[in-house]
Every structure is written in structure tokens, then in C-alpha cells.
Write an enzyme that holds these catalytic residues in place. Structure first.
Site, PDB file in Angstrom:
ATOM      1  N   ASP A  25       0.862  -1.167   0.000  1.00 58.10           N
ATOM      2  CA  ASP A  25       0.000   0.000   0.000  1.00 58.10           C
ATOM      3  C   ASP A  25       0.907   1.226   0.000  1.00 58.10           C
ATOM      4  O   ASP A  25       2.108   1.121   0.286  1.00 58.10           O
ATOM      5  CB  ASP A  25      -0.887  -0.028   1.251  1.00 58.10           C
ATOM      6  CG  ASP A  25      -1.719   1.220   1.406  1.00 58.10           C
ATOM      7  OD1 ASP A  25      -2.377   1.619   0.431  1.00 58.10           O
ATOM      8  OD2 ASP A  25      -1.703   1.812   2.503  1.00 58.10           O
ATOM      9  N   LEU A  26       0.350   2.401  -0.276  1.00 55.57           N
ATOM     10  CA  LEU A  26       1.155   3.620  -0.304  1.00 55.57           C
ATOM     11  C   LEU A  26       0.934   4.487   0.936  1.00 55.57           C
ATOM     12  O   LEU A  26       1.777   4.558   1.812  1.00 55.57           O
ATOM     13  CB  LEU A  26       0.846   4.427  -1.573  1.00 55.57           C
ATOM     14  CG  LEU A  26       1.633   5.733  -1.747  1.00 55.57           C
ATOM     15  CD1 LEU A  26       3.140   5.490  -1.771  1.00 55.57           C
ATOM     16  CD2 LEU A  26       1.169   6.470  -2.998  1.00 55.57           C
ATOM     17  N   ASP A  27      -0.214   5.143   1.019  1.00 53.16           N
ATOM     18  CA  ASP A  27      -0.478   6.085   2.104  1.00 53.16           C
ATOM     19  C   ASP A  27      -0.603   5.361   3.445  1.00 53.16           C
ATOM     20  O   ASP A  27      -1.410   4.432   3.588  1.00 53.16           O
ATOM     21  CB  ASP A  27      -1.769   6.855   1.827  1.00 53.16           C
ATOM     22  CG  ASP A  27      -1.651   7.723   0.589  1.00 53.16           C
ATOM     23  OD1 ASP A  27      -1.162   8.848   0.711  1.00 53.16           O
ATOM     24  OD2 ASP A  27      -2.026   7.255  -0.497  1.00 53.16           O
ATOM     25  N   SER A 116      -5.136   3.070  -3.260  1.00 54.91           N
ATOM     26  CA  SER A 116      -6.469   3.587  -3.556  1.00 54.91           C
ATOM     27  C   SER A 116      -6.415   4.995  -4.136  1.00 54.91           C
ATOM     28  O   SER A 116      -7.446   5.558  -4.485  1.00 54.91           O
ATOM     29  CB  SER A 116      -7.327   3.578  -2.280  1.00 54.91           C
ATOM     30  OG  SER A 116      -7.549   2.258  -1.834  1.00 54.91           O
TER      31      SER A 116
END
Length: 226
Positions: A25-27, A116
Site C-alpha cells: 500500500d502507499l499512504d 487507492s
């Protein structure tokens, strides 16, 4: 609910397991964008006339959240507005401890990002945080169903040419972990956005600094949690 620990076994022996690829995932996982995200959504709520709107849907695509709280004839306007507000605010967006070191220890083609965010927002935030972009990453623009649906991580694994059951999903949010579990991946939760006790995963750490990766002779990746 899986049984998990936020630290290694009582004898301080590191936990080790191997996978073929890692899906991040990123954030909240590789970068910390929480202050900027919450500012943007607060401004968005004010612009949209939503009294006392409070953002708490970490890991859920913006489009899905817009559809939950805005009437159909204003959704297109609302989605364009939150995209603009988030793109314009990168103040305080920084990489998480251990993120760069972990990514640099992984071979190209053995990891990607599944976020997302829209493509543009992901690239903007990664640039602000100093995180290198993989050759191809999964964003909200690429899927019909966002997290917690399994589609994003299934697509990420397919782009890497790896069976999802041999992938490690690294996430900070319940929605993302649910997506990874539903896809069939091994899951690693990074506490911070949510408390460790709120994260249902195969493994939980407090920081990516506690995660090491080493390429084995057979090409698999040995993950060590210390």
C-alpha cells in the site's frame, strides 16, 4: 481473527518466511500523508456543505467515499474537487521510517504498489516523499472495485506474474488488509494509522524499520521481522 504479534517471540528470535513478491500500500504504509489527506477532506466537506464532516475512511478509494455521502447528481463535481484538493496539498507528506531501505533491498519486478489513490495523486505524493515509482503500479484508475475488494491486489500480482498466494501484502488500514486477505495473500500490517489491536493480519509490526528482505538463491524473497 488471525492471531498476531507486534513483536518477535519472547526469546527475541526474528520471524522469517519467504514469498515471491511484495505488494505495498502507499499512504500510511510507505508514506505518511495523513495530515494532508485530512486537511483536503475537511476542506472538501466545507465546500460540499457537509456539516461536521470527518474523514476516517483510510484505505478506501475517494470515489467510493464520495458515492457514500454525496447525492448522485453532485458526485462527479465532488470527485473532481477532492482530486484537486489532494493534488494541491503535499505539505508534510514524508516517507515512513524504513520504507526506502526496504524497497531498495527488493529486486526490480518483485514488488509494486497497490494504492487507492488515483495515478496522478500517487505520483505526486511519492515525488514529495522521495519514494521511487515502480515500473507499473495499481491505482484507483485501474480497477472496477477498490479495497476492501480483492481486485486491486489480484491485479498487482498478475502484473508481476506471481500467484497471489505467494505474495506478501503490506498495509496499514483495515480495508487494505481485508482486500489482501480476500485475495489470498500473506498479510503484514504496519501499525500507526490504526492501533495494532485493530489490525487483522498474519503479522504486525510497528514500523517498516523492523522488516528486512533478502533474495534467496532460488529467487524467492526471505522476509525477516525483528
Amino acid at each position: 481473527m488471525r492471531i498476531h504479534n507486534t513483536s518477535p517471540a519472547e526469546d527475541n528470535t526474528p520471524r522469517r518466511f519467504s514469498v515471491d513478491a511484495v505488494l505495498f500500500d502507499l499512504d500510511g504504509t510507505l508514506i505518511d500523508s495523513t495530515p494532508a489527506t485530512e486537511r483536503a477532506w475537511r476542506r472538501w466537506g466545507e465546500h460540499m456543505g457537509l456539516e461536521s464532516f470527518s474523514y476516517g475512511a483510510h484505505g478506501v478509494p475517494a470515489q467510493a467515499l464520495v458515492e457514500q455521502v454525496i447525492e448522485a447528481d453532485r458526485q462527479a463535481e465532488a470527485f473532481e474537487l477532492i482530486k484537486a484538493l489532494e493534488m494541491a496539498d503535499t505539505d508534510g507528506v514524508v516517507r515512513k521510517d524504513g520504507a526506502v531501505e526496504l524497497l531498495e533491498s527488493l529486486p526490480e519486478g518483485a514488488w509494486t504498489i497497490v494504492t487507492s489513490c488515483t495515478q496522478g495523486l500517487a505520483q505526486t505524493r511519492m515525488s514529495a516523499a522521495g519514494i521511487a515509482e515502480p515500473a507499473r503500479m495499481v491505482t484507483a484508475d485501474h480497477v472496477s472495485h477498490g479495497k476492501p475488494h480483492p481486485e486491486p491486489f489480484l491485479l498487482g500480482a498478475s502484473w508481476l506474474g506471481v500467484d497471489i498466494s505467494r505474495c506478501l501484502v503490506v498495509e496499514d488500514a483495515p480495508a487494505g488488509l481485508a482486500s489482501g486477505r480476500a485475495a489470498g495473500a500473506v498479510t503484514l500490517a504496519v501499525a500507526g494509522t490504526s492501533a495494532a489491536t485493530e489490525l487483522d493480519a498474519d503479522h504486525v509490526v510497528n514500523s517498516l524499520s523492523a522488516v528486512g528482505a533478502e533474495v534467496l538463491p532460488d529467487g524467492r524473497i526471505q522476509i525477516t521481522l525483528s
